[in-house]
Write an enzyme that holds these catalytic residues in place. Sequence first.
Site, PDB file in Angstrom:
ATOM      1  N   ASP A 301       0.808  -0.314  -0.055  1.00 34.28           N
ATOM      2  CA  ASP A 301       0.051  -0.041   0.105  1.00 34.28           C
ATOM      3  C   ASP A 301       1.243   1.238  -0.348  1.00 34.28           C
ATOM      4  O   ASP A 301       1.717   1.493   0.647  1.00 34.28           O
ATOM      5  CB  ASP A 301      -1.158   0.096   1.233  1.00 34.28           C
ATOM      6  CG  ASP A 301      -1.548   1.231   1.678  1.00 34.28           C
ATOM      7  OD1 ASP A 301      -2.474   1.168   1.543  1.00 34.28           O
ATOM      8  OD2 ASP A 301      -2.040   1.723   1.765  1.00 34.28           O
ATOM      9  N   GLU A 343       0.374  -0.688  -4.778  1.00 35.31           N
ATOM     10  CA  GLU A 343      -0.224   0.295  -5.308  1.00 35.31           C
ATOM     11  C   GLU A 343       0.285   1.768  -5.176  1.00 35.31           C
ATOM     12  O   GLU A 343       0.876   2.250  -4.407  1.00 35.31           O
ATOM     13  CB  GLU A 343      -0.873   0.368  -3.851  1.00 35.31           C
ATOM     14  CG  GLU A 343      -2.411   0.772  -4.308  1.00 35.31           C
ATOM     15  CD  GLU A 343      -3.159   2.513  -3.620  1.00 35.31           C
ATOM     16  OE1 GLU A 343      -3.631   3.547  -3.375  1.00 35.31           O
ATOM     17  OE2 GLU A 343      -1.697   2.820  -2.557  1.00 35.31           O
TER      18      GLU A 343
END
Length: 661
Positions: A301, A343
């Site tokens: 992330d 991401e």
Amino acid sequence: MTPERGRDRLSGARTASPEARAHHARVVAALGDTLATLPVTERHLFEARLARRFEDLFDGLEPVYGQRPDFAGFLERLVTTLARGWVVRPDASKALDMERDLAPDWFQHESMLGYVFYVERFAGSLAGVHEHFDYLDEIGATYVHLMKVMHARDGENDGGYAIVDYRSVDPSIGSDADLERLCTALRERGTSVCVDLVLNHCAREHPWAEAARDGDAHYLDYFHTFTDRTRPDAYERTLPEVFPDFAPGNFTHDERMGRWVWTTFNTWQWDLNWSNPEVFLEIVEVMLALANLGVEVFRLDAVAFMWKRVGTDSQNQEEVYDLLQALRACSRIATPAVVHKAEAIVSPDDLIRYFGIGRRHGKVSNVAYHNSLMVQFWSALASRDTRLMTRALGEFPKTPNNIAWGTYIRCHDDIGWAIADDDATAAGLDPFAHRSFLSDYYTGNFAASFARGGVFQHNPATDDRRVNGTFASLAGLELARESGDGQAVDLAIERILLGHALIAGFGGIPLIYMGDEIGLANDPSWADDPEHASDSRWLHRPAMDWAAAARRNDPSSIEGRLFAGLVHIVRARRATPQLHAAHDTAVLDTGHPHVFAHARRHPLGPFVALYNLTEGAQWLRRDVLRAERIEQPLDRLGGGPRLTADDHVELPPYGRVWLTG
Ligand code: GLC
């Protein structure tokens, strides 16, 4: 194994630097009897994988930590940690490691389909997911991204992205044992589990942060802290704000610590200091633990933000790619069944580097989100014009052939209008005006729009307005249903199926966000939950509507039409080897202003996909197909495409065809 043998076996020993070879010999020696309890073949397997990947590991770590006096010791500790992870890795996972050594392209396969959901919103708990295996099978999911799995802070937690314990499951959805059971059961059905690994920050309540707040020097170094505003101010001069509405600025003063701390996102999300190798080691231990529970994909992330540099926007710094290459090498050594998905919602030139280019070619991550494909779909749908889409996607840099895009139309996040000025200008658009038009179109400021959406993070200085809304609501289904207009419903359904076909046919892993398969609308009561009230992205994170899902086999229902349409696309995808992600997608500039076209050139024969982004029929010259060596087109999605006497392919409203032949 002796150090000498290890050195000889270092893969690429002829090209590896003398430093890398020397360090390899040292880490092998430092392993001592760490592997001693293992059968000899398992010992050798670890040693062989270490030898094979050590150069990637070293080349990632050396530019970041190589100048530190403790670098050699750090490498020894790291490799010993990896070895310990391998020693306790369950047999079933070791078997999967070997299968994937033999089929390293498993995640690129045309049978891959991702389904993304909040565990709590889909099934209440991890245990509850077992009850919906048939549903996942019906969709054809081979990969599930479970959201909000690891233990997040109480209260507001950014949808689970504020972790207080990376090693334990959030108590609201179950236990570590539940996660292991779920991974095992899904794996037996051929489905891989993906969870988030939040690399850029942890919660202010994480024990590392708590210790730092108490002044513990060891843990202070896990974060970017400052006694006064001098350096924060210097950084701020070039830093953007990610959440200007509810978390302006990038630094937060912590009274208890008496310092400023770097908080890119919310004040309670503390950015980790990756220049400290202890942070690297901590995260590697987390990865090993989760991989050994059965997790097969890590969604890394917010990786763009992992390295800070004054005078820059502190995104996509070189060190980020080095660190990710090193993390990837760790997985390849100790848990090779695992792949990494980055991401990074960044510009194409930066994005491509998350796969690795140049010296890091194909070594940084396996999967990355194709944000531009998503943005261009929504842009073309609103403008009924594909020229910008064709230009922007046509200019995309070439990818290594061992990766897969994560292709998606919606996810749990907002849509930001990441449209480069030069692409817009080249397509004859005013970039600012076009982005404004898109925000208006999707948030209720454009009278003729079919969409229902909301604004996220309005920045008055730039008039930047990101957009919230579910696929169905943004694509017109919510409005059409309310108005009872059957024709509008038909068009909305076609728009949704067009989007599904686009992400399934582009090449990569299509990721279906929970509810999009049955057209779930925006959640009007999203703000009722105090934990969500400040973050309007919850508008498009409704709980699964199982009553609506129960209609999925009724062909007369909207849910049934959407569900059957998606399943049809997924089946066609499985039967189309051209969609294996190792092959390139070539965007075709046909000059047609309303049709998006791309080819995939495969040894088994050519493939051309055509998508009509408008509610009117469109016709495209057949010579576009002939140029790709398709003489007698067969539509993998339908059968015979409509060919006209004057040598055109006809596409009905929002029509899509996948042609081979
Ligand atoms: C990622 C997540 C997003 C979150 C952010 C900060 O972008 O997808 O939901 O807000 O990271 O953790």
